[in-house]
Design a protein around this motif. Structure first.
Motif, PDB file in Angstrom:
ATOM      1  N   PRO A   8       0.830  -1.207   0.000  1.00 51.83           N
ATOM      2  CA  PRO A   8       0.000   0.000   0.000  1.00 51.83           C
ATOM      3  C   PRO A   8       0.865   1.259   0.000  1.00 51.83           C
ATOM      4  O   PRO A   8       1.961   1.274   0.563  1.00 51.83           O
ATOM      5  N   PRO A   9       0.396   2.332  -0.641  1.00 53.72           N
ATOM      6  CA  PRO A   9       1.162   3.577  -0.647  1.00 53.72           C
ATOM      7  C   PRO A   9       1.034   4.311   0.685  1.00 53.72           C
ATOM      8  O   PRO A   9       0.160   4.022   1.499  1.00 53.72           O
ATOM      9  N   GLY A  16       4.527   9.368   8.037  1.00 57.64           N
ATOM     10  CA  GLY A  16       5.165   8.089   8.327  1.00 57.64           C
ATOM     11  C   GLY A  16       4.952   7.066   7.241  1.00 57.64           C
ATOM     12  O   GLY A  16       3.986   7.103   6.496  1.00 57.64           O
ATOM     13  N   ARG A  17       5.871   6.123   7.136  1.00 55.68           N
ATOM     14  CA  ARG A  17       5.805   5.090   6.118  1.00 55.68           C
ATOM     15  C   ARG A  17       5.704   3.696   6.735  1.00 55.68           C
ATOM     16  O   ARG A  17       6.064   2.712   6.118  1.00 55.68           O
ATOM     17  N   ALA A  18       5.193   3.594   7.961  1.00 53.26           N
ATOM     18  CA  ALA A  18       5.169   2.314   8.673  1.00 53.26           C
ATOM     19  C   ALA A  18       4.243   1.297   8.012  1.00 53.26           C
ATOM     20  O   ALA A  18       4.547   0.116   7.980  1.00 53.26           O
ATOM     21  N   THR A  19       3.123   1.720   7.466  1.00 56.50           N
ATOM     22  CA  THR A  19       2.172   0.772   6.890  1.00 56.50           C
ATOM     23  C   THR A  19       2.534   0.350   5.473  1.00 56.50           C
ATOM     24  O   THR A  19       1.846  -0.468   4.884  1.00 56.50           O
ATOM     25  N   THR A  20       3.602   0.908   4.905  1.00 51.58           N
ATOM     26  CA  THR A  20       3.970   0.590   3.530  1.00 51.58           C
ATOM     27  C   THR A  20       4.978  -0.549   3.445  1.00 51.58           C
ATOM     28  O   THR A  20       5.373  -0.925   2.356  1.00 51.58           O
ATOM     29  N   ARG A  21       5.403  -1.091   4.554  1.00 57.48           N
ATOM     30  CA  ARG A  21       6.422  -2.145   4.525  1.00 57.48           C
ATOM     31  C   ARG A  21       5.840  -3.527   4.266  1.00 57.48           C
ATOM     32  O   ARG A  21       6.513  -4.390   3.732  1.00 57.48           O
ATOM     33  N   LEU A  53      -5.399  -9.741   3.539  1.00 57.32           N
ATOM     34  CA  LEU A  53      -4.366 -10.486   4.244  1.00 57.32           C
ATOM     35  C   LEU A  53      -3.059  -9.727   4.146  1.00 57.32           C
ATOM     36  O   LEU A  53      -2.709  -9.197   3.096  1.00 57.32           O
ATOM     37  N   ARG A  54      -2.315  -9.678   5.249  1.00 59.36           N
ATOM     38  CA  ARG A  54      -1.035  -8.961   5.284  1.00 59.36           C
ATOM     39  C   ARG A  54       0.103  -9.952   5.482  1.00 59.36           C
ATOM     40  O   ARG A  54       0.002 -10.880   6.281  1.00 59.36           O
ATOM     41  N   VAL A  74       0.997  -9.510  -9.156  1.00 62.63           N
ATOM     42  CA  VAL A  74       1.830  -8.726  -8.245  1.00 62.63           C
ATOM     43  C   VAL A  74       1.999  -7.333  -8.823  1.00 62.63           C
ATOM     44  O   VAL A  74       2.355  -7.166  -9.991  1.00 62.63           O
ATOM     45  N   GLU A  75       1.740  -6.328  -8.006  1.00 71.65           N
ATOM     46  CA  GLU A  75       1.954  -4.932  -8.386  1.00 71.65           C
ATOM     47  C   GLU A  75       3.136  -4.410  -7.593  1.00 71.65           C
ATOM     48  O   GLU A  75       3.070  -4.268  -6.376  1.00 71.65           O
TER      49      GLU A  75
END
Length: 101
Positions: A8-9, A16-21, A53-54, A74-75
């Motif tokens: 996710p972008p 913050g970029r924590a959720t993009t990993r 799902l993560r 896959v993107e």
């Protein structure tokens, strides 16, 4: 069943970029959404559209999709281009533009 695997972008509201990993797997919708006539809400009979799902790595997400027999796409994320900047560059003598208040 088709799934989409992506990172996710970064949200525009936070720096913050924590959720993009993590890598996210989403199921493609099976049926179209319907508009409920009384309230105007949209609904769907597809329960998998609510499922996300993560995974920590792309390899884990692909392995899960293959194990479950899911077709996947896959993107890849776009790479950030970071230009190092310094505050002092605003006051350089060889700066092209004028500096005004």
């Amino acid at each position: 069943m088709q799934v989409r695997i992506f990172q996710p972008p970064k949200t525009a509201m936070q720096s913050g970029r924590a959720t993009t990993r993590q890598w996210v797997m989403e199921f493609e919708p099976q049926s179209a959404r319907q508009v409920e006539p009384l309230m105007g809400w949209t609904s769907s009979s597809d329960m998998r559209s609510q499922l996300r799902l993560r995974f920590d790595t792309l390899e884990e997400a692909i392995a899960y999709a293959q194990k479950e027999g899911l077709m996947y796409s896959v993107e890849r994320p776009h790479e950030r281009k970071v230009k190092p900047k310094a505050y002092a560059d605003n006051f350089r003598y060889d700066r092209l533009g004028r500096w005004t208040h």
